[in-house]
Write an enzyme that holds these catalytic residues in place. Structure first.
Site, PDB file in Angstrom:
ATOM      1  N   LYS A 125       2.829  -8.481   2.902  1.00  0.00           N
ATOM      2  CA  LYS A 125       1.836  -7.799   3.754  1.00  0.00           C
ATOM      3  C   LYS A 125       0.440  -8.334   3.454  1.00  0.00           C
ATOM      4  CE  LYS A 125      -0.373  -3.726   3.064  1.00  0.00           C
ATOM      5  NZ  LYS A 125      -0.485  -2.316   2.689  1.00  0.00           N
ATOM      6  N   THR A 153       1.304   0.348   7.473  1.00  0.00           N
ATOM      7  CA  THR A 153       2.134  -0.263   6.434  1.00  0.00           C
ATOM      8  C   THR A 153       3.575   0.230   6.520  1.00  0.00           C
ATOM      9  OG1 THR A 153       0.213  -0.434   4.993  1.00  0.00           O
ATOM     10  CG2 THR A 153       2.366  -0.540   3.919  1.00  0.00           C
TER      11      THR A 153
HETATM   12  C1  R5P Z   1      -2.192  -0.478   0.079  1.00  0.00           C
HETATM   13  O1  R5P Z   1      -1.942  -1.442  -0.628  1.00  0.00           O
HETATM   14  C2  R5P Z   1      -1.607   0.873  -0.165  1.00  0.00           C
HETATM   15  O2  R5P Z   1      -0.670   0.868  -1.194  1.00  0.00           O
HETATM   16  C3  R5P Z   1      -0.968   1.427   1.101  1.00  0.00           C
HETATM   17  O3  R5P Z   1       0.150   0.647   1.425  1.00  0.00           O
HETATM   18  C4  R5P Z   1      -1.922   1.419   2.267  1.00  0.00           C
HETATM   19  O4  R5P Z   1      -3.194   1.812   1.895  1.00  0.00           O
HETATM   20  C5  R5P Z   1      -1.391   2.306   3.372  1.00  0.00           C
HETATM   21  O5  R5P Z   1      -2.324   2.331   4.409  1.00  0.00           O
HETATM   22  P1  R5P Z   1      -1.879   2.437   5.916  1.00  0.00           P
HETATM   23  O6  R5P Z   1      -1.017   3.626   6.075  1.00  0.00           O
HETATM   24  O7  R5P Z   1      -3.198   2.548   6.637  1.00  0.00           O
HETATM   25  O8  R5P Z   1      -1.201   1.150   6.303  1.00  0.00           O
END
Ligand code: R5P
Length: 338
Positions: A219, A252
């Site tokens: 990602k 994510t």
């Molecule tokens: C980022 O590395 C965190 O671990 C989360 O995966 C992220 O902040 C999730 O954010 P969102 O729901 O906006 O994709």
């Protein structure tokens, strides 16, 4: 200690129990923690003025007392993250000026924790700046739960830090939905979360008495656009448990769910510690997700019509047990687990 229920809290505070203040208004989490501790919340006066200024003061003596400030740091419709941080900073200093003995900030969800390193030229190190402000105000110690990166957390602060994990609690909630004959694959939706996913996998395998698998996804995020979709691991025909520290916009997890589904996953569940208000608030935007387990660090609105797919796992007993133990200078080894 196997379970962290209220009964796990050792009694006997003597004549000077810890004083627990709520920084939010109102704060269900703080009330529940105080209930678990068997004490009332300490009284304070809180006023907001028309122009956005505020004032908070303790209504009882704090001289030489051991104080715990329950400090929600997520923004909501009424207050921003920064409003809450400012109120916390002023209150810490106010307590210090009133000769408080020791001030521990309990931040179940720590704001700015995702910005603990530079990823672009001249990036801010926001977590370190927040740490500097809290310490300058007079905070002696900070306790938090599943911070984005526990090493970044430890390094940002000069004062003692206490990092608790909700993995055991989430795994306990998940167990009834799993089949030990078909152990799941635990999946991190990004490379940064692999350590967390592996710790969770190990915890879950122990509780399931069966070895769960591990997988992770690629990602990248730039200007809030996500890219990279390679999945490392085999999810075909398996139950997948996506593990992350937080869900905010939902992008994510949404991508991870889609990818697992495209690669033949039989069932997809997710365990997340913090639900940070964002685009994911009104509805779970990923219909192929069977169930989301999320802790109570940040309240989830109950009007989303998603209650069957969301299970809230309470962390109040864990936080109360930590406060009880710290207030008696006990060891937190039994609580500091994944
Ligand atoms: C980022 O590395 C965190 O671990 C989360 O995966 C992220 O902040 C999730 O954010 P969102 O729901 O906006 O994709």
């Amino acid at each position: 200690m196997d379970t962290l229920s209220g009964s796990a809290i050792p009694g006997g505070y003597g004549i000077r129990p810890p004083l627990v203040f709520c920084i939010d208004d109102p704060c269900m989490l703080a009330r529940a923690i105080a209930r678990e501790l068997g004490i009332g919340l300490a009284e304070r006066e809180y006023r907001r003025f028309e122009d956005g200024e505020h004032k908070m003061r303790p209504l009882e003596s704090v001289r030489d007392r051991d104080l715990y400030l329950i400090a929600p740091m997520h923004g909501n419709g009424c207050e921003s993250v920064n409003d809450r941080i400012m109120r916390l900073l002023f209150f810490i200093r106010c307590l210090r000026d009133a000769d408080a003995g020791r001030v521990t900030v309990v931040a179940p969800y720590l704001a700015y924790a995702r910005k603990d390193r530079r990823t672009k030229l001249r990036d801010p190190l926001s977590l370190r700046y927040l740490a500097t402000l809290l310490e300058a105000s007079g905070m002696d110690r900070i306790l938090s739960l599943d911070v984005h990166n526990s090493s970044g957390f430890d390094n940002a602060f000069r004062c003692p830090t206490v990092h608790l994990g909700a993995g055991h609690l989430l795994a306990d909630a998940l167990l009834p939905f799993l089949d030990r004959e078909r152990p799941p694959v635990v999946l991190s939706p990004d490379i940064g979360g692999v350590k967390r996913a592996e710790a969770f996998r190990s915890t879950l395998s122990g509780k399931l008495s069966a070895e769960a698998g591990l997988g992770f996804m690629e990602k990248y995020r730039s200007e809030d656009v996500l890219s990279g979709g390679t999945l490392v691991g085999d999810v075909d025909g398996r139950t997948v448990v996506i593990v992350d520290d937080l869900i905010a916009g939902g992008g994510t997890i949404s991508r991870a769910v889609e990818t697992c589904h495209d690669q033949g996953a039989a069932r997809i569940l997710a365990c997340v510690t913090h639900r940070v208000p964002g685009k994911a608030t009104p509805k779970l935007p990923f219909p192929k997700l069977e169930k989301l387990f999320v802790t109570s660090t940040i309240p989830w609105p109950d009007d989303t019509g998603e209650s069957e797919r969301i299970e809230v796992v309470p962390v109040e007993p864990l936080l109360a047990a930590a406060i009880a133990t710290l207030s008696k200078s006990g060891t937190l080894n039994a609580l500091v687990q994944t």
